[in-house]
Design a protein around this motif. Structure first.
Motif, PDB file in Angstrom:
ATOM      1  N   THR A 116       0.965  -0.850   0.241  1.00 20.16           N
ATOM      2  CA  THR A 116       0.333  -0.449  -0.391  1.00 20.16           C
ATOM      3  C   THR A 116       0.644   1.190   0.266  1.00 20.16           C
ATOM      4  N   SER A 117       2.112   1.433   0.313  1.00 23.78           N
ATOM      5  CA  SER A 117       3.053   2.398   0.656  1.00 23.78           C
ATOM      6  C   SER A 117       2.710   3.350  -1.165  1.00 23.78           C
ATOM      7  N   LYS A 118       2.997   2.314  -2.257  1.00 18.08           N
ATOM      8  CA  LYS A 118       2.293   3.392  -3.611  1.00 18.08           C
ATOM      9  C   LYS A 118       1.109   4.379  -3.423  1.00 18.08           C
ATOM     10  N   PHE A 119      -0.154   4.201  -2.490  1.00 15.99           N
ATOM     11  CA  PHE A 119      -0.505   5.054  -2.489  1.00 15.99           C
ATOM     12  C   PHE A 119       0.223   6.050  -2.090  1.00 15.99           C
ATOM     13  N   LEU A 120       1.239   6.660  -0.892  1.00 13.34           N
ATOM     14  CA  LEU A 120       1.401   7.679  -0.804  1.00 13.34           C
ATOM     15  C   LEU A 120       2.451   8.096  -2.231  1.00 13.34           C
ATOM     16  N   ASP A 179       7.725   0.119   5.304  1.00 11.48           N
ATOM     17  CA  ASP A 179       7.937  -0.761   3.437  1.00 11.48           C
ATOM     18  C   ASP A 179       9.536   0.502   3.686  1.00 11.48           C
ATOM     19  N   GLU A 180      10.758  -0.382   4.362  1.00 12.42           N
ATOM     20  CA  GLU A 180      11.878   0.387   4.229  1.00 12.42           C
ATOM     21  C   GLU A 180      12.580   0.799   2.565  1.00 12.42           C
ATOM     22  N   ASP A 181      12.227   0.058   1.860  1.00 12.58           N
ATOM     23  CA  ASP A 181      12.961   1.144   0.680  1.00 12.58           C
ATOM     24  C   ASP A 181      12.032   2.122   0.222  1.00 12.58           C
ATOM     25  N   PHE A 182      11.109   2.581   0.591  1.00 11.19           N
ATOM     26  CA  PHE A 182      10.681   3.821  -0.200  1.00 11.19           C
ATOM     27  C   PHE A 182      11.218   5.229  -0.290  1.00 11.19           C
ATOM     28  N   LYS A 183      11.282   5.258  -1.104  1.00  9.41           N
ATOM     29  CA  LYS A 183      12.028   6.690  -1.515  1.00  9.41           C
ATOM     30  C   LYS A 183      10.855   7.751  -2.764  1.00  9.41           C
ATOM     31  N   PRO A 223      -3.758   8.551   2.328  1.00  4.09           N
ATOM     32  CA  PRO A 223      -4.099   9.010   1.045  1.00  4.09           C
ATOM     33  C   PRO A 223      -4.907   7.436   0.248  1.00  4.09           C
ATOM     34  N   LEU A 224      -5.446   7.386  -0.345  1.00  2.32           N
ATOM     35  CA  LEU A 224      -6.129   6.509  -0.705  1.00  2.32           C
ATOM     36  C   LEU A 224      -6.658   7.052  -2.424  1.00  2.32           C
TER      37      LEU A 224
END
Length: 218
Positions: free
Chosen positions: A56-60, A83-87, A116-117
């Motif tokens: 779900t981190s893609k929603f960010l 999600d430790e890989d989020f950038k 966010p959604l």
């Protein structure tokens, strides 16, 4: 709730065609563990926070243009829990894997909670737990005006519900600048969790649903 979204039939009406005994219980917060913020001033760099998972981190990333623009004018850190890989290019990010038993401690670091959604029917089946977690800790919360968020957040009273990138930008900016507003919304959010979405409030509902007449007799 996914049934309701896909069929257009209210959830309780749909399931009661198959079972007359149904109970609608929201996601529930243990308010003894989720102790609210007491200080709404910044101890350092302001932290915008999000908690979830890799899926779900893609929603960010829906907020990428908003946060990139804000980062050019304001100093803040984006804390991503789960999600430790989020950038996000142009934005200072602190990303970590889900901390397990330490989740509440990490959530408590957040100054402003983001939820966010996307505009998809599937997300309307979500329970709004992320908003409840933030609000249970007294964190002022900004969420997409979708689905269960409408029954949790009253816009401008205990959080913000937003629909456009411009509304996201405006609400984040005003909360970054206004300590009293952060405190007012944070405390109001905590109260609605205590009153409607806490273990204390929902315990009886769970027991009645699980034990039925046996519990009522006691």
């Amino acid at each position: 709730r996914l049934v309701e979204v896909l069929s257009g039939v209210p959830f309780d009406e749909f399931v009661r065609k198959h079972n007359k005994s149904t109970t609608d219980i929201s996601s529930t917060i243990n308010t003894l563990e989720y102790k609210p913020k007491l200080d709404y001033s910044y101890s350092g760099t302001p932290i915008l926070g999000w908690s979830g998972s890799h899926s779900t981190s893609k929603f960010l990333h829906l907020l990428t243009p908003v946060l990139q623009e804000l980062a050019r004018r304001h100093r803040f850190r984006l804390l991503v829990i789960g999600d430790e890989d989020f950038k996000m290019e142009g934005v200072e990010v602190e990303a970590m894997e889900w901390p397990g038993p330490g989740e509440v401690e990490q959530l408590r670091r957040i100054d402003i909670g983001l939820y966010p959604l996307p505009d998809e029917r599937w997300v309307l089946g979500k329970s709004g737990l992320k908003a409840l977690q933030y609000m249970g800790l007294g964190i002022p919360t900004i969420a997409s005006a979708k689905g269960a968020n409408f029954r949790i957040i009253r816009d401008g009273e205990n959080g913000f519900l937003v629909k456009t990138e411009e509304e996201w930008r405006q609400r984040i900016e005003v909360l970054l600048a206004d300590t009293e507003l952060r405190q007012r919304l944070g405390k109001a959010g905590r109260k609605v969790v205590e009153d409607q979405f806490s273990v204390t409030v929902n315990a009886g509902r769970y027991l009645r649903a699980l034990m039925g007449d046996e519990f009522k007799a006691k």
